[in-house]
Design a protein around this motif. Structure first.
Motif, PDB file in Angstrom:
ATOM      1  N   ARG A 222       6.727  50.182 -17.982  1.00 12.76           N
ATOM      2  CA  ARG A 222       5.668  51.001 -17.378  1.00 12.76           C
ATOM      3  C   ARG A 222       4.410  50.164 -17.131  1.00 12.76           C
ATOM      4  NH1 ARG A 222       7.300  54.815 -21.628  1.00 12.76           N
ATOM      5  NH2 ARG A 222       8.631  56.432 -20.718  1.00 12.76           N
ATOM      6  N   ALA A 223       4.093  49.296 -18.081  1.00 12.21           N
ATOM      7  CA  ALA A 223       2.907  48.442 -17.931  1.00 12.21           C
ATOM      8  C   ALA A 223       3.054  47.491 -16.753  1.00 12.21           C
ATOM      9  CB  ALA A 223       2.668  47.660 -19.220  1.00 12.21           C
ATOM     10  N   PHE A 224       4.267  46.969 -16.561  1.00 15.66           N
ATOM     11  CA  PHE A 224       4.507  46.027 -15.463  1.00 15.66           C
ATOM     12  C   PHE A 224       4.419  46.712 -14.107  1.00 15.66           C
ATOM     13  CE2 PHE A 224       7.819  44.117 -12.638  1.00 15.66           C
ATOM     14  CZ  PHE A 224       7.094  42.996 -12.288  1.00 15.66           C
ATOM     15  N   THR A 225       4.966  47.915 -14.012  1.00 21.27           N
ATOM     16  CA  THR A 225       5.001  48.620 -12.729  1.00 21.27           C
ATOM     17  C   THR A 225       3.700  49.344 -12.415  1.00 21.27           C
ATOM     18  OG1 THR A 225       6.007  50.538 -13.825  1.00 21.27           O
ATOM     19  CG2 THR A 225       7.499  48.926 -12.821  1.00 21.27           C
ATOM     20  N   ASN A 226       2.865  49.567 -13.427  1.00 25.39           N
ATOM     21  CA  ASN A 226       1.622  50.300 -13.215  1.00 25.39           C
ATOM     22  C   ASN A 226       0.496  49.661 -14.023  1.00 25.39           C
ATOM     23  OD1 ASN A 226      -0.418  52.122 -12.750  1.00 25.39           O
ATOM     24  ND2 ASN A 226       0.497  53.779 -13.966  1.00 25.39           N
ATOM     25  N   PRO A 227      -0.347  48.840 -13.392  1.00 20.43           N
ATOM     26  CA  PRO A 227      -1.436  48.156 -14.112  1.00 20.43           C
ATOM     27  C   PRO A 227      -2.433  49.115 -14.766  1.00 20.43           C
ATOM     28  CG  PRO A 227      -1.086  47.166 -11.961  1.00 20.43           C
ATOM     29  CD  PRO A 227      -0.267  48.418 -11.995  1.00 20.43           C
ATOM     30  N   ASP A 228      -2.474  50.376 -14.297  1.00 21.73           N
ATOM     31  CA  ASP A 228      -3.421  51.338 -14.856  1.00 21.73           C
ATOM     32  C   ASP A 228      -2.860  52.084 -16.060  1.00 21.73           C
ATOM     33  OD1 ASP A 228      -5.374  50.782 -12.925  1.00 21.73           O
ATOM     34  OD2 ASP A 228      -4.415  52.128 -11.489  1.00 21.73           O
ATOM     35  N   PHE A 229      -1.596  51.839 -16.376  1.00 17.26           N
ATOM     36  CA  PHE A 229      -0.989  52.517 -17.532  1.00 17.26           C
ATOM     37  C   PHE A 229      -1.537  51.919 -18.829  1.00 17.26           C
ATOM     38  CE2 PHE A 229       2.370  52.371 -20.802  1.00 17.26           C
ATOM     39  CZ  PHE A 229       2.555  53.723 -21.011  1.00 17.26           C
ATOM     40  N   ASP A 230      -2.114  52.770 -19.691  1.00 12.54           N
ATOM     41  CA  ASP A 230      -2.621  52.379 -21.004  1.00 12.54           C
ATOM     42  C   ASP A 230      -3.451  51.080 -20.910  1.00 12.54           C
ATOM     43  OD1 ASP A 230      -3.046  52.440 -23.699  1.00 12.54           O
ATOM     44  OD2 ASP A 230      -1.064  51.678 -24.265  1.00 12.54           O
ATOM     45  N   PRO A 231      -4.558  51.084 -20.139  1.00  9.49           N
ATOM     46  CA  PRO A 231      -5.329  49.856 -19.897  1.00  9.49           C
ATOM     47  C   PRO A 231      -5.958  49.238 -21.139  1.00  9.49           C
ATOM     48  CG  PRO A 231      -6.528  51.779 -19.123  1.00  9.49           C
ATOM     49  CD  PRO A 231      -5.157  52.258 -19.479  1.00  9.49           C
ATOM     50  N   LEU A 232      -6.181  50.045 -22.168  1.00 12.35           N
ATOM     51  CA  LEU A 232      -6.757  49.516 -23.400  1.00 12.35           C
ATOM     52  C   LEU A 232      -5.702  49.246 -24.462  1.00 12.35           C
ATOM     53  CD1 LEU A 232      -9.969  51.730 -23.703  1.00 12.35           C
ATOM     54  CD2 LEU A 232      -9.747  49.421 -22.764  1.00 12.35           C
ATOM     55  N   GLY A 233      -4.448  49.493 -24.106  1.00 10.33           N
ATOM     56  CA  GLY A 233      -3.346  49.281 -25.038  1.00 10.33           C
ATOM     57  C   GLY A 233      -2.420  48.193 -24.549  1.00 10.33           C
ATOM     58  N   ILE A 234      -1.200  48.576 -24.164  1.00 14.43           N
ATOM     59  CA  ILE A 234      -0.177  47.589 -23.831  1.00 14.43           C
ATOM     60  C   ILE A 234      -0.521  46.805 -22.564  1.00 14.43           C
ATOM     61  CG2 ILE A 234       1.254  49.134 -22.423  1.00 14.43           C
ATOM     62  CD1 ILE A 234       3.685  47.787 -23.903  1.00 14.43           C
ATOM     63  N   ASN A 235      -1.338  47.372 -21.680  1.00 12.07           N
ATOM     64  CA  ASN A 235      -1.693  46.666 -20.442  1.00 12.07           C
ATOM     65  C   ASN A 235      -2.968  45.844 -20.567  1.00 12.07           C
ATOM     66  OD1 ASN A 235      -0.435  46.295 -17.954  1.00 12.07           O
ATOM     67  ND2 ASN A 235      -0.479  48.484 -17.489  1.00 12.07           N
ATOM     68  N   TYR A 236      -3.600  45.872 -21.727  1.00 15.56           N
ATOM     69  CA  TYR A 236      -4.870  45.165 -21.879  1.00 15.56           C
ATOM     70  C   TYR A 236      -4.713  43.656 -21.693  1.00 15.56           C
ATOM     71  CZ  TYR A 236      -9.260  43.575 -23.923  1.00 15.56           C
ATOM     72  OH  TYR A 236     -10.476  42.966 -24.120  1.00 15.56           O
ATOM     73  N   HIS A 237      -3.765  43.072 -22.391  1.00 16.52           N
ATOM     74  CA  HIS A 237      -3.587  41.620 -22.311  1.00 16.52           C
ATOM     75  C   HIS A 237      -3.084  41.150 -20.943  1.00 16.52           C
ATOM     76  CE1 HIS A 237      -3.337  41.742 -26.944  1.00 16.52           C
ATOM     77  NE2 HIS A 237      -4.552  41.414 -26.565  1.00 16.52           N
ATOM     78  N   PRO A 238      -2.072  41.814 -20.331  1.00 17.16           N
ATOM     79  CA  PRO A 238      -1.679  41.393 -18.980  1.00 17.16           C
ATOM     80  C   PRO A 238      -2.829  41.462 -17.977  1.00 17.16           C
ATOM     81  CG  PRO A 238       0.020  42.785 -19.935  1.00 17.16           C
ATOM     82  CD  PRO A 238      -1.145  42.829 -20.872  1.00 17.16           C
ATOM     83  N   ASN A 239      -3.643  42.526 -18.055  1.00 19.10           N
ATOM     84  CA  ASN A 239      -4.771  42.637 -17.131  1.00 19.10           C
ATOM     85  C   ASN A 239      -5.825  41.562 -17.400  1.00 19.10           C
ATOM     86  OD1 ASN A 239      -3.611  44.818 -15.854  1.00 19.10           O
ATOM     87  ND2 ASN A 239      -4.769  46.359 -16.998  1.00 19.10           N
ATOM     88  N   GLN A 240      -6.086  41.273 -18.673  1.00 18.04           N
ATOM     89  CA  GLN A 240      -7.041  40.226 -19.016  1.00 18.04           C
ATOM     90  C   GLN A 240      -6.556  38.853 -18.561  1.00 18.04           C
ATOM     91  OE1 GLN A 240     -10.132  40.352 -20.244  1.00 18.04           O
ATOM     92  NE2 GLN A 240     -10.038  42.585 -20.195  1.00 18.04           N
ATOM     93  N   ALA A 241      -5.241  38.652 -18.574  1.00 23.09           N
ATOM     94  CA  ALA A 241      -4.678  37.375 -18.115  1.00 23.09           C
ATOM     95  C   ALA A 241      -4.982  37.155 -16.640  1.00 23.09           C
ATOM     96  CB  ALA A 241      -3.166  37.352 -18.353  1.00 23.09           C
ATOM     97  N   VAL A 242      -4.821  38.204 -15.842  1.00 24.25           N
ATOM     98  CA  VAL A 242      -5.107  38.098 -14.409  1.00 24.25           C
ATOM     99  C   VAL A 242      -6.599  37.869 -14.176  1.00 24.25           C
ATOM    100  CG1 VAL A 242      -5.038  39.332 -12.208  1.00 24.25           C
ATOM    101  CG2 VAL A 242      -3.116  39.519 -13.789  1.00 24.25           C
TER     102      VAL A 242
END
Length: 385
Positions: A222-242
């Motif tokens: 879900r995190a991979f297909t949707n960058p807005d999913f759980d932005p402060l949780g599982i998607n926090y690090h992938p988004n910070q990497a970008v």
């Protein structure tokens, strides 16, 4: 004992002259980039990572040259025993493995700690190359000829997946498939298996991934297909990497001038996310330079594989090159959100003892294949033939 027909130097000096020094220099250049980045993410200090990485690179490079000096008959002889030992080490992980960050992947052997899955990446190539070297060409596409390599790949893949280590499992599978393909698998067989796989994927889609994957795995999808999913949780690090990669712009902020990478926005900056630190400090230009060096390394390795007369050396080189290419592709794809997050380091740049030594040992075998490229060992030799 099997006799090898070789037109290669017999003395040490002659073999050193035959060494592919272009490949050696490219590997050293990549290692130096790794030392620099580990020095940077360590806050401009040699500890805790840069000094250890330097020592491991030195030991690994020396071992690489030593490995290249051995003749093919030696490596053919240890192929199956090496696979068995690596498999036993994976079993040992299940019994008495050491857990770090929730993953049980390491074994303590007194003064050293090793990661058997990294050793298996080489061992699986050894076993498959030896198997296909001895297998008559007419049996390559037969069911009886295909079952043993599938078992060689499947047994360690199941053990590694249970650690859990999805990234390494994918690497093992990719390497095994590449060796099987290069051994001469029929295109018809590949198309049939591909069609079955496609039908299976459609079936999984209809049934629902959530009924197959664990909750944390499903969250990663879900995190991979949707960058807005759980932005402060599982998607926090992938988004910070970008964000970190993008903050470097075209030429970067300069060596030791990275801010995102030093303020704790990303975990494991010295391993999985090292490329983001490089992108921040050296920008798009620095990232492309690292990709170019890796591309040249792979091109050199493929050229060596093509030049080898021996099926064993050719498949050994292709398998090791595939593993290396998968490291690079998965790591950079992961930190740039082109692939889901899995724990795969960037070879010779990321920190990690077993990975560095395993990668350089693999290139030692490739360099040895270049030296002994005219060797033609007979098929069907004995275990240590």
């Amino acid at each position: 004992m099997a006799v090898f027909r070789e037109t290669v130097p017999r003395d040490l000096q002659g073999k050193l002259m035959e060494l592919n020094w272009t490949l050696v220099l490219l590997l050293i250049l990549l290692g130096l980039a790794g030392i620099g980045m580990l020095y940077s993410v360590g806050g401009g200090s040699w500890s805790p990572w840069a000094l250890n990485h330097t020592i491991r690179l030195g030991v690994g490079l020396a071992a690489m040259v030593v490995i290249a000096m051995f003749p093919p008959r030696f490596w053919m002889g240890v192929s199956y025993p090496a696979y068995v030992v690596a498999l036993l080490l994976l079993v040992l992980v299940e019994v008495m493995g050491v857990s770090i960050n929730g993953a049980q992947r390491w074994v303590d052997l007194g003064p050293i700690r090793i990661q058997p899955s990294e050793i298996m990446k080489l061992a699986i190539v050894f076993a498959l190359a030896r198997y296909y070297h001895d297998l008559p060409s007419e049996k390559v596409t037969s069911i009886s000829g295909l079952l043993p390599p599938l078992m060689i790949i499947g047994a360690p893949a199941i053990l590694v997946l249970g650690q859990p280590d999805l990234g390494t499992t994918l690497l093992l599978a990719a390497t095994g498939v590449a060796v099987i393909f290069m051994a001469g698998l029929s295109w018809w067989f590949i198309l049939v298996v591909g069609a079955i796989g496609l039908i299976g994927m459609v079936g999984i889609g209809l049934y629902g991934l959530e009924n197959i994957l664990a909750d944390y795995q499903m969250d990663r999808v879900r995190a991979f297909t949707n960058p807005d999913f759980d932005p402060l949780g599982i998607n926090y690090h992938p988004n910070q990497a970008v964000i970190t990669l993008g903050s470097g712009g075209m030429t970067g902020k300069g060596f030791l001038e990275g801010t995102q990478s030093k303020l704790g926005y990303l975990p494991e900056m010295q391993t999985d996310y090292i490329f983001t630190a490089l992108g921040e400090e050296f920008g798009f230009v620095g990232g492309i330079a690292i990709l170019a060096i890796n591309a040249l390394i792979m091109a050199q390795a493929v050229a060596i594989a093509i030049s080898c007369k021996s099926p064993f050396l050719r498949l050994l080189t292709i398998g090791i090159t595939t593993t290396y290419a998968s490291y690079v592709f998965i790591n950079i794809g992961m930190v740039s959100r082109l692939l889901p997050v899995v724990g795969v380091p960037l070879p010779l740049i990321s920190y990690g003892g077993t990975v560095v030594l395993a990668v350089l040992a693999g290139f030692g075998l490739i360099l040895g294949a270049h030296i002994h490229r005219n060797a033609e060992p007979p098929r069907g030799a004995g275990l240590f033939g």
